[in-house]
Design a protein around this motif. Structure first.
Motif, PDB file in Angstrom:
ATOM      1  N   LEU A 374      21.524  32.598  26.593  1.00  0.00           N
ATOM      2  CA  LEU A 374      22.628  33.298  25.952  1.00  0.00           C
ATOM      3  C   LEU A 374      23.986  32.948  26.563  1.00  0.00           C
ATOM      4  CD1 LEU A 374      20.970  36.841  25.689  1.00  0.00           C
ATOM      5  CD2 LEU A 374      21.310  35.195  23.828  1.00  0.00           C
ATOM      6  N   ASN A 375      23.973  32.024  27.526  1.00  0.00           N
ATOM      7  CA  ASN A 375      25.203  31.613  28.227  1.00  0.00           C
ATOM      8  C   ASN A 375      25.898  32.793  28.901  1.00  0.00           C
ATOM      9  OD1 ASN A 375      25.069  28.808  27.504  1.00  0.00           O
ATOM     10  ND2 ASN A 375      25.748  29.379  25.431  1.00  0.00           N
ATOM     11  N   ILE A 376      25.115  33.702  29.433  1.00  0.00           N
ATOM     12  CA  ILE A 376      25.663  34.850  30.142  1.00  0.00           C
ATOM     13  C   ILE A 376      25.682  34.540  31.631  1.00  0.00           C
ATOM     14  CG2 ILE A 376      25.291  37.265  30.761  1.00  0.00           C
ATOM     15  CD1 ILE A 376      24.079  37.699  28.008  1.00  0.00           C
ATOM     16  N   THR A 377      26.862  34.523  32.200  1.00  0.00           N
ATOM     17  CA  THR A 377      27.039  34.276  33.627  1.00  0.00           C
ATOM     18  C   THR A 377      27.994  35.327  34.194  1.00  0.00           C
ATOM     19  OG1 THR A 377      28.882  32.775  33.189  1.00  0.00           O
ATOM     20  CG2 THR A 377      26.678  31.794  33.377  1.00  0.00           C
ATOM     21  N   LYS A 378      28.204  35.304  35.464  1.00  0.00           N
ATOM     22  CA  LYS A 378      29.135  36.232  36.091  1.00  0.00           C
ATOM     23  C   LYS A 378      30.555  35.891  35.664  1.00  0.00           C
ATOM     24  CE  LYS A 378      30.532  35.909  40.464  1.00  0.00           C
ATOM     25  NZ  LYS A 378      32.021  36.054  40.342  1.00  0.00           N
ATOM     26  N   PRO A 379      31.280  36.839  35.049  1.00  0.00           N
ATOM     27  CA  PRO A 379      32.684  36.567  34.713  1.00  0.00           C
ATOM     28  C   PRO A 379      33.487  36.218  35.955  1.00  0.00           C
ATOM     29  CG  PRO A 379      31.895  38.540  33.586  1.00  0.00           C
ATOM     30  CD  PRO A 379      30.826  38.151  34.566  1.00  0.00           C
TER      31      PRO A 379
END
Length: 435
Positions: A374-379
C-alpha cells in the motif's frame, strides 16, 4: 475449559491467572464475606431497552468461539482476520463475542465495581489518582488522574468553557505484574484490596488471551508471521515494566450532568477524543446508550449499539502509528443517554492496553508486506518516539482548558512530534493518509 486453563495453554505467561491461587498467595487473611457485607456488595441492575428512535451503528462482531490455534485452525483465523480488517482500518471499533469469560463472572465483577465506586466521597479523596483539577496537576511529577493509581474525582476535566465533567473512575496500574498489583506499599481501599484477585484475573485474561488472539489476527492482516505483534509489542516479561506490554484497569461510572449543563455541552458528557494505547477493551455492565463514534465516512456522530455480552474494542493511537496510519484510532465521545435510560447507572470496566513503553511508534521496524503493498511508510514529519513519550505528552493535554475551551465538537488542534494529538479522520483518498 476454565479461564486459567485457557490462558495457561500458552507457555510464556509469567504470572498466576487463577483468582483462588492469587487470593491464597497474596491476601489469605481477608474475610471476603465480611467485607462484602460491610460494603453492600450486591447485583448491579441492567437498564431497560430504550424506546427512543436513535440512529444506531451495530458494530461488526468477531466470534472468538471460532478462533483456533494451530494449522487446523488457520482457515478460521483467516476468516476472522478478513472481517476484522474492514473495521480496524475504517471506524476503528468492533465487538468480540464468545471470548471465554462467563456471564456469572461478569456479574460478580459488576457487583465489585459498583461497591468500589459507591465509596463515600471523603474516602475516595483519600485514594485519588491526581489533583482535584487537571489544570492544577504538576505534570512534571504526576501522571495525572487519567493514568494515575486511584480515583479520579468529579469535575477534574474541563468539558468546555463553562462545564466540568461528572465522571468518576478508579484506576489500577500494572495489573499484569504480581509485584505491582499486590504491592504491599500500595494504598488500596479495603473493598478493592479484598477483590484484587478477581479484578486481576479478568484483566489478565484480556491481556494474555483476548489481546493475544487479536494480535494474531492483526498479523494476518499485515501479512506478518503470526506472533509478530505480540512478541514485539505486547508480550509480558516478569517485573520488566519498560519492555513489557501492559496497561491499566479502570472501573468507571457516568453520573450525568444537570439539564442546564447538558444544554451548554450539547448533551455531551465526554467530548470527542482518541485513546493513546494500542487497544481499549470496554465492557459495559448495562445496555445504556451513550457511546458515539464519529463516522469515518461522513463525520456524523452515531450511537453504538450496547451489547451486554460483547466486549467493545477500539484501536488506539499506538496501533495507528505502528501501522503508519493503516489502522485507525477512532474518535469517540459519550453523550447523554436517552430519557428513558437516564435513571440507570452507566458503569463499565475498561482495559487500556499499552504496547511496551519502549515500543517505537512507527511502521519501519515491522517490515509489513501489506503496508509495503500500500506504499505506507513513516511520514517524514514524524519524529521517532517511543510509546511512553507519546502517552505521557497526550495525557498532559486531556481535559485542559487550553484545548477544550472552544465551541463545537473539535478540541483545538495540537501537534506533538509531527503528529496531531487528535486526528479526526475522514475517508483516505487512495491511501494518501492524512493524520
Amino acid at each position: 475449559m476454565t479461564v486459567s486453563e485457557t490462558i495457561n495453554s500458552y507457555s510464556d505467561v509469567p504470572v498466576d491467572v487463577d483468582a483462588g491461587v492469587l487470593r491464597q498467595k497474596f491476601i489469605p487473611d481477608i474475610d471476603v464475606e465480611k467485607v462484602d457485607a460491610k460494603y453492600n456488595v450486591r447485583p448491579f441492575p441492567n437498564a431497560g431497552k430504550t424506546k427512543e428512535n436513535l440512529k444506531i451503528l451495530t458494530l461488526d462482531s468477531l466470534d472468538f468461539s471460532k478462533y483456533q490455534d494451530g494449522p487446523e485452525g488457520l482457515q478460521s483465523r483467516l476468516e476472522l482476520a478478513a472481517k476484522l480488517e474492514k473495521a480496524i482500518t475504517t471506524i476503528g471499533f468492533f465487538n468480540i463475542i464468545n471470548f471465554g469469560f462467563s456471564d456469572a463472572e461478569y456479574d460478580r465483577l459488576a457487583s465489585i465495581s459498583q461497591a468500589i465506586l459507591e465509596l463515600p466521597q471523603e474516602d475516595k479523596l483519600k485514594y485519588r489518582s491526581g489533583a482535584l483539577r487537571s489544570d492544577e496537576e504538576d505534570r512534571s511529577r504526576s501522571l495525572g488522574a487519567e493514568r494515575g493509581f486511584g480515583f479520579k474525582p468529579k469535575g477534574y476535566w474541563n468539558i468546555n468553557a463553562k462545564v466540568r465533567d461528572n465522571i468518576e473512575f478508579y484506576n489500577i496500574k500494572d495489573v499484569v505484574h504480581d509485584s505491582q498489583l499486590f504491592d504491599e506499599k500500595k494504598n488500596y481501599p479495603e473493598i478493592a484490596k479484598a477483590h484484587l484477585p478477581e479484578i486481576g484475573n479478568y484483566y489478565r485474561f484480556l491481556h494474555f488471551n483476548v489481546l493475544r488472539k487479536l494480535c494474531t489476527l492483526c498479523d494476518i492482516i499485515l501479512k506478518l508471521p503470526e506472533g509478530t505483534l505480540w512478541e514485539t509489542h505486547f508480550k509480558v516479561y516478569k517485573d520488566d515494566l519498560v519492555n513489557s506490554g501492559g496497561g491499566w484497569a479502570r472501573l468507571m461510572i457516568y453520573h450525568g450532568l444537570k439539564p442546564d449543563e447538558y444544554k451548554l455541552t450539547n448533551n455531551t458528557q465526554l467530548r470527542g477524543h482518541s485513546d493513546s494505547p494500542g487497544f481499549t477493551f470496554i465492557k459495559g455492565f448495562a445496555e445504556i446508550f451513550g457511546l458515539q463514534i464519529r463516522d469515518y465516512y461522513s463525520g456524523e456522530w452515531i450511537y453504538v449499539q450496547p451489547i451486554k455480552e460483547a466486549l467493545c474494542v477500539n484501536v488506539g493511537d499506538a496501533m495507528e502509528f505502528i501501522t503508519g496510519g493503516y489502522f485507525k484510532s477512532s474518535i469517540h465521545r459519550v453523550v447523554a443517554p436517552p430519557d428513558d435510560q437516564k435513571g440507570f447507572k452507566r458503569m463499565m470496566a475498561i482495559y487500556f492496553c499499552d504496547p511496551a513503553f519502549s515500543s517505537v511508534l512507527d511502521p519501519e521496524h515491522l517490515q509489513s508486506p501489506k503496508l509495503n503493498e500500500l506504499n505506507i511508510t513513516k511520514p517524514d514529519e514524524w519524529e521517532r518516539i517511543t510509546h511512553d513519550v507519546w502517552s505521557n505528552e497526550k495525557g498532559r493535554l486531556f481535559g485542559q482548558k487550553k484545548v477544550n475551551s472552544v465551541q463545537g465538537d473539535e478540541p483545538r488542534a495540537v501537534k506533538m512530534f509531527g503528529r496531531l494529538a487528535e486526528r479526526w479522520h475522514q475517508v483516505d483518498l487512495q491511501q494518501q493518509i492524512k493524520i
